[in-house]
Enzyme design. Structure first.
Site, PDB file in Angstrom:
ATOM      1  CD  GLU A 166      -2.955  -1.013   2.355  1.00  0.00           C
ATOM      2  OE1 GLU A 166      -2.863  -0.059   3.154  1.00  0.00           O
ATOM      3  OE2 GLU A 166      -3.883  -1.814   2.376  1.00  0.00           O
ATOM      4  CD  GLU A 364      -3.258  -5.954   4.025  1.00  0.00           C
ATOM      5  OE1 GLU A 364      -4.073  -5.142   4.513  1.00  0.00           O
ATOM      6  OE2 GLU A 364      -2.028  -5.780   4.024  1.00  0.00           O
TER       7      GLU A 364
HETATM    8  C1  BGP Z   1      -4.152  -2.126   5.769  1.00  0.00           C
HETATM    9  C2  BGP Z   1      -2.707  -2.345   6.170  1.00  0.00           C
HETATM   10  C3  BGP Z   1      -2.534  -3.256   7.342  1.00  0.00           C
HETATM   11  C4  BGP Z   1      -3.619  -3.141   8.412  1.00  0.00           C
HETATM   12  C5  BGP Z   1      -5.019  -3.013   7.816  1.00  0.00           C
HETATM   13  C6  BGP Z   1      -6.117  -2.730   8.845  1.00  0.00           C
HETATM   14  O1  BGP Z   1      -4.281  -0.898   5.140  1.00  0.00           O
HETATM   15  O2  BGP Z   1      -1.963  -2.908   5.101  1.00  0.00           O
HETATM   16  O3  BGP Z   1      -1.242  -3.064   7.843  1.00  0.00           O
HETATM   17  O4  BGP Z   1      -3.331  -2.201   9.335  1.00  0.00           O
HETATM   18  O5  BGP Z   1      -5.042  -2.011   6.835  1.00  0.00           O
HETATM   19  O6  BGP Z   1      -6.153  -1.378   9.186  1.00  0.00           O
HETATM   20  P1  BGP Z   1      -6.543  -0.829  10.638  1.00  0.00           P
HETATM   21  O7  BGP Z   1      -5.795  -1.646  11.610  1.00  0.00           O
HETATM   22  O8  BGP Z   1      -6.156   0.594  10.633  1.00  0.00           O
HETATM   23  O9  BGP Z   1      -8.021  -1.021  10.815  1.00  0.00           O
END
Ligand code: BGP
Length: 460
Positions: A166, A364
């Site tokens: 990202e 993801e």
């Molecule tokens: C994505 C990232 C992860 C993780 C996920 C959940 O953007 O790649 O590292 O953090 O988001 O986000 P959050 O924990 O802010 O809800």
């Protein structure tokens, strides 16, 4: 079986070094921007929990890989921590780090789990940030050396590499919207950081190809389809601008080897283009990837601006569009993000139709839940909502594949509840529940469901 996936489909999950490894005295890693930010402003972090408080993968790697095996993973993505491998960013290699990552990779392989390795998942070594971070071309060079070192050390066994996770997020967070270090607000600096990230990616791809390492190299992008409020040309234009800035600023360079001409023209018209050097275009052209990781959480809904821009204020993306809260949209009641399952299909269709159908996978997708302990029944989190979330997305993914998309796998965010950037443990995502105080791990209902789905290669 109604939703059967292609043979050898990648079932697994993703995590990252800083979010899981934790402190590792006496084998300490170098400081990252997150460590420093936490020391400076702990109140910015949810309940003042910083990056030292994790699921301690550095100690529990063997036990956690056994859990991955129990959940029938055939693949797993995590990242290497630049500041653990080379504590000062450019100098001596830390032998304990080499041993640790060798252990992790070897154990994954021994358990039949393919290691997918990201080189940069938000954890900038502090020394590199002090030299300008992604605004500095010297850091681009340093990253490329670090990437080469990883290929040399682990490239005989790791066959799936990703330069960045990202990459737009540190740009947005660090240079526009104040949720990553160095928390400045300046579009031109954001554009420079983004541009240099693309160059760093391309340098790493060049090094990978020059070294003739086995396997393949890609990048992980968070693609957020931009949906206009209406088909009115002004709304459609607003959505196009959001797409250019937040998706295509990375997607086009890595898939087409060049920036979209209308993005360049747009930034030029506002005098926001970063400085280029001779040879950059050739370098970017060499950065084309073998495999695209797609992170999908929620779409972006956009409308044209209702009010005039204040031309005296500094340029920001919001000069070009407004975000739009569509009435009746389905929300995750436990985290506040929209849930829109067809978005995953729209991403695949766009890639198939407009980008020559690249090899890709969902790297993801996941559902964050606040205060998830409330769903504990007899010692186990009964997360039926997460099972519904995953099946909803998998159905649309299945449709995309049946229409010809080359989507090779599905990885959930995430394996175990982990520390997350400024949110710490507020939003829990794991298949496995973590008790932070005792470090006890308990598989949730969704983990059991995923294990069955992976072994059946689909569901009814
Ligand atoms: C994505 C990232 C992860 C993780 C996920 C959940 O953007 O790649 O590292 O953090 O988001 O986000 P959050 O924990 O802010 O809800």
């Amino acid at each position: 079986m109604k939703y059967q996936f292609p043979e050898a489909f990648w079932w697994g999950s993703a995590s990252s070094a800083l979010q899981t490894e934790g402190e590792s005295q006496p084998d300490a890693r170098g400081e990252t921007t997150w460590d420093r930010w936490y020391q400076q402003q702990p109140t910015r972090f949810h309940q003042q929990v910083g990056p030292q408080d994790t699921s301690t993968f550095y100690q529990h790697w063997r036990e956690d890989i056994a859990l991955l095996k129990q959940l029938n993973h055939n693949s797993f993505r995590t990242s290497i921590s630049w500041s653990r491998l080379i504590p000062d960013g450019t100098g001596e290699v830390n032998p304990q780090a080499v041993a640790f990552y060798n252990n992790v990779i070897d154990e994954l392989l021994a358990q039949g789990i393919k290691p997918f390795i990201t080189l940069f998942h938000f954890d900038m070594p502090l020394v590199m940030q002090q030299q300008g971070g992604w605004e500095s071309r010297a850091v681009v060079e340093a990253f490329s050396r670090y990437a080469r070192l990883c290929f040399e050390l682990f490239g005989d066994r790791v066959l799936h590499w990703f330069t960045f996770n990202e990459p737009i997020v540190p740009v947005e967070g660090g240079y526009l919207y104040d949720f990553h270090y160095p928390n400045v607000v300046d579009f031109k600096r954001a554009a420079t950081a983004a541009y240099h990230t693309v160059l760093a990616h391309a340098q790493a791809v060049r090094a990978f190809r020059a070294g003739q390492y086995p396997g393949e190299i890609g990048i992980v992008l968070n693609l957020t389809p931009s949906y206009p409020r209406s088909q009115h040309p002004a709304d459609v234009k607003a959505a196009h601008h959001a797409d250019l800035l937040f998706n295509r600023s990375f997607l086009d360079p890595v898939l087409r080897g060049e920036y979209p001409a209308d993005l360049v023209a747009l930034l030029q018209s506002y005098d926001q283009l970063p400085a280029c050097q001779p040879g950059d275009a050739e370098l970017i052209a060499d950065g084309k990837i073998d495999l695209l990781g797609i992170n999908y959480y929620q779409p972006r809904r956009v409308k044209c601006r209702d009010s005039a821009v204040n031309l005296q204020s500094p340029f920001m993306p919001e000069w070009l569009f407004d975000n739009y809260e569509m009435p009746g949209r389905k929300m995750n009641p436990y985290r506040g993000w929209e849930i829109y399952e067809p978005g995953i299909y729209d991403i695949l269709t766009n890639l198939r139709v407009n980008y020559d159908n690249p090899r890709c996978f969902i790297s993801e997708n996941g559902m964050g839940v606040e205060n998830e302990q409330r769903f504990n029944q007899n010692g186990q989190i009964n997360d039926q909502y997460r099972i519904e979330f995953v099946t909803g997305h998998l159905k649309w993914l299945h449709k995309g594949i049946s229409e010809g998309s080359q989507c090779l796998g599905y990885h959930m965010w995430t394996f175990i509840d982990n520390w997350s950037w400024c949110n710490a443990y507020k939003n829990r995502y794991g298949f496995v529940q973590l008790d932070l105080a005792t470090q006890q791990r308990t598989v949730k209902k969704s983990g059991e469901w995923f294990a069955r789905t992976a072994v059946d290669n689909g569901f009814n």
